[in-house]
Motif scaffolding. Structure first.
Motif, PDB file in Angstrom:
ATOM      1  N   ILE A  25       0.888  -1.362   0.070  1.00  0.00           N
ATOM      2  CA  ILE A  25      -0.053  -0.065   0.065  1.00  0.00           C
ATOM      3  C   ILE A  25       0.776   1.140  -0.018  1.00  0.00           C
ATOM      4  O   ILE A  25       0.456   2.439  -0.336  1.00  0.00           O
ATOM      5  CB  ILE A  25      -0.859   0.007   1.235  1.00  0.00           C
ATOM      6  N   VAL A  26       2.145   1.115   0.542  1.00  0.00           N
ATOM      7  CA  VAL A  26       3.143   2.370   0.411  1.00  0.00           C
ATOM      8  C   VAL A  26       3.908   2.203  -0.903  1.00  0.00           C
ATOM      9  O   VAL A  26       4.929   2.959  -0.920  1.00  0.00           O
ATOM     10  CB  VAL A  26       3.858   1.980   1.564  1.00  0.00           C
ATOM     11  N   MET A  27       3.429   1.461  -1.986  1.00  0.00           N
ATOM     12  CA  MET A  27       4.175   1.529  -3.240  1.00  0.00           C
ATOM     13  C   MET A  27       5.473   1.101  -3.081  1.00  0.00           C
ATOM     14  O   MET A  27       6.370   1.831  -3.775  1.00  0.00           O
ATOM     15  CB  MET A  27       3.965   2.918  -3.944  1.00  0.00           C
ATOM     16  N   ALA A  28       5.968   0.511  -2.135  1.00  0.00           N
ATOM     17  CA  ALA A  28       7.046   0.000  -1.850  1.00  0.00           C
ATOM     18  C   ALA A  28       7.274  -1.454  -1.420  1.00  0.00           C
ATOM     19  O   ALA A  28       6.188  -2.036  -1.336  1.00  0.00           O
ATOM     20  CB  ALA A  28       7.650   0.758  -0.648  1.00  0.00           C
ATOM     21  N   VAL A  29       8.329  -1.954  -1.258  1.00  0.00           N
ATOM     22  CA  VAL A  29       8.737  -3.394  -0.886  1.00  0.00           C
ATOM     23  C   VAL A  29       9.083  -3.401   0.322  1.00  0.00           C
ATOM     24  O   VAL A  29       9.513  -2.564   1.219  1.00  0.00           O
ATOM     25  CB  VAL A  29      10.029  -3.697  -1.545  1.00  0.00           C
ATOM     26  N   SER A  30       8.435  -4.437   1.149  1.00  0.00           N
ATOM     27  CA  SER A  30       8.518  -4.592   2.768  1.00  0.00           C
ATOM     28  C   SER A  30       9.837  -5.432   2.899  1.00  0.00           C
ATOM     29  O   SER A  30       9.840  -6.579   2.411  1.00  0.00           O
ATOM     30  CB  SER A  30       7.208  -5.532   3.076  1.00  0.00           C
ATOM     31  N   LEU A  31      10.627  -4.834   3.674  1.00  0.00           N
ATOM     32  CA  LEU A  31      11.759  -5.435   3.841  1.00  0.00           C
ATOM     33  C   LEU A  31      11.861  -5.659   5.521  1.00  0.00           C
ATOM     34  O   LEU A  31      11.903  -4.816   6.247  1.00  0.00           O
ATOM     35  CB  LEU A  31      13.051  -4.716   3.793  1.00  0.00           C
ATOM     36  N   THR A  32      12.109  -6.840   5.945  1.00  0.00           N
ATOM     37  CA  THR A  32      12.395  -7.165   7.202  1.00  0.00           C
ATOM     38  C   THR A  32      13.546  -7.664   7.615  1.00  0.00           C
ATOM     39  O   THR A  32      14.214  -8.595   6.428  1.00  0.00           O
ATOM     40  CB  THR A  32      11.032  -8.088   8.013  1.00  0.00           C
ATOM     41  N   GLY A  33      13.824  -8.079   8.711  1.00  0.00           N
ATOM     42  CA  GLY A  33      15.182  -8.828   9.063  1.00  0.00           C
ATOM     43  C   GLY A  33      15.569  -8.650  10.380  1.00  0.00           C
ATOM     44  O   GLY A  33      15.055  -8.006  11.160  1.00  0.00           O
ATOM     45  N   CYS A  34      16.772  -9.331  10.970  1.00  0.00           N
ATOM     46  CA  CYS A  34      17.145  -9.246  12.052  1.00  0.00           C
ATOM     47  C   CYS A  34      18.404  -8.376  12.211  1.00  0.00           C
ATOM     48  O   CYS A  34      19.281  -8.514  13.193  1.00  0.00           O
ATOM     49  CB  CYS A  34      17.161 -10.440  13.083  1.00  0.00           C
ATOM     50  N   GLY A  35      19.090  -7.734  11.343  1.00  0.00           N
ATOM     51  CA  GLY A  35      20.297  -7.136  11.293  1.00  0.00           C
ATOM     52  C   GLY A  35      21.555  -7.907  10.812  1.00  0.00           C
ATOM     53  O   GLY A  35      21.545  -8.942  10.280  1.00  0.00           O
ATOM     54  N   GLY A  36      22.641  -7.643  11.639  1.00  0.00           N
ATOM     55  CA  GLY A  36      23.774  -8.350  11.492  1.00  0.00           C
ATOM     56  C   GLY A  36      24.269  -8.085  10.039  1.00  0.00           C
ATOM     57  O   GLY A  36      24.248  -7.022   9.653  1.00  0.00           O
ATOM     58  N   LYS A  75       8.212   4.300   5.067  1.00  0.00           N
ATOM     59  CA  LYS A  75       8.014   5.306   3.928  1.00  0.00           C
ATOM     60  C   LYS A  75       8.526   5.004   2.708  1.00  0.00           C
ATOM     61  O   LYS A  75       9.282   4.196   2.264  1.00  0.00           O
ATOM     62  CB  LYS A  75       9.117   6.555   4.588  1.00  0.00           C
ATOM     63  N   ALA A  76       7.694   5.650   1.674  1.00  0.00           N
ATOM     64  CA  ALA A  76       8.010   5.560   0.346  1.00  0.00           C
ATOM     65  C   ALA A  76       7.849   6.715  -0.430  1.00  0.00           C
ATOM     66  O   ALA A  76       6.768   7.542  -0.270  1.00  0.00           O
ATOM     67  CB  ALA A  76       7.354   4.332  -0.310  1.00  0.00           C
TER      68      ALA A  76
END
Length: 260
Positions: A12-23, A208-209
């Motif tokens: 809905i934000v015209m963007a890709v959803s990126l998740t992760g735990c860093g590192g 944000k996008a």
């Protein structure tokens, strides 16, 4: 169905959803892990703010929208959907409520209360159309970076210029009937970038996008600038949805009357 509904909300934000735990993970690996993470979600509660500016020659039209969207019971026959929002343009504010349950969609807007029969698959398609959603493959992304902020991780990215045409085609396909008016135009995405905040559990908590796009039809060219922000409330947790109390007062119509 479950994969599609999850993708709808995050795109809905015209963007890709990126998740992760860093590192030390590669950012694209984090991206792909996010797609898998979203398949686990059965309920969603998100606040969305959008600002859009459309410029054609000397004319400018500004539009803003604020909405809250909740979905519960994803991938079940008992799925429920509730959206409350306000659209502001040309000095007017338009409040809209949409509620879906048990094969019926209820809409309240501009002093009217209407309901119409709609199957679950059709409801998913309508949500896609209303949100103008798009899902971008990780191969389209470049310049992805990750930065720690306390327990959260902030990811920023841009879409590869060489992939813009493919992204545009996927956006039109995702819009369905709502994107029919774009098929005869020359549409060019000039820039698409975003930022996501991911908590330690790997869920997106904010995003944000920004999208810049040029549209040309019959020799006329218009430029669109769009910015969106989203806040995901208690991701991964159950969502409580309260149905409107006066559903019996809604006038039943055929969905075809609305062009659906």
């Amino acid at each position: 169905m479950k994969k599609r509904l999850s993708a709808i909300v995050l795109s809905i934000v015209m963007a890709v959803s990126l998740t992760g735990c860093g590192g030390k993970k590669d950012p694209k690996e984090i991206y792909d892990a996010a797609m898998e993470k979203q398949k686990e979600i059965s309920s969603i509660d998100v606040d969305i703010d959008m600002d859009m500016s459309l410029v054609h020659e000397s004319d400018t039209m500004d539009l803003s929208m604020m909405m809250n969207m909740k979905i519960d019971g994803i991938n079940t026959d008992g799925m429920r959907y509730l959206m409350d929002g306000t659209t502001s343009t040309m000095g007017q504010n338009i409040d809209t409520m949409m509620y879906y349950e048990s094969g019926y969609c209820y809409v309240e807007a501009m002093g009217q209360k209407l309901k119409y029969a709609m199957g679950l698959e059709d409801m998913v398609k309508q949500v896609e159309q209303r949100l103008g959603s798009t899902s971008v493959d990780s191969s389209y992304l470049k310049d992805i970076t990750a930065e720690k902020d306390g327990d959260n991780q902030i990811l920023t990215y841009t879409v590869d210029e060489a992939k813009m045409e493919e992204v545009m085609e996927e956006m039109i396909d995702a819009l369905g009937n709502a994107g029919a008016g774009l098929t005869g135009a020359s549409n060019t995405i000039q820039a698409l970038s975003g930022e996501l905040v991911v908590n330690k559990e790997g869920y997106v908590v904010a995003s944000k996008a920004k999208l810049s796009m040029e549209m040309t039809m019959d020799g006329d060219t218009a430029n669109m600038e769009l910015e969106m922000e989203a806040t995901y409330n208690n991701p991964g947790q159950a969502v409580s949805i309260t149905a409107p109390e006066d559903l019996d007062s809604y006038t039943e119509i055929d969905a075809n009357q609305l062009g659906l």
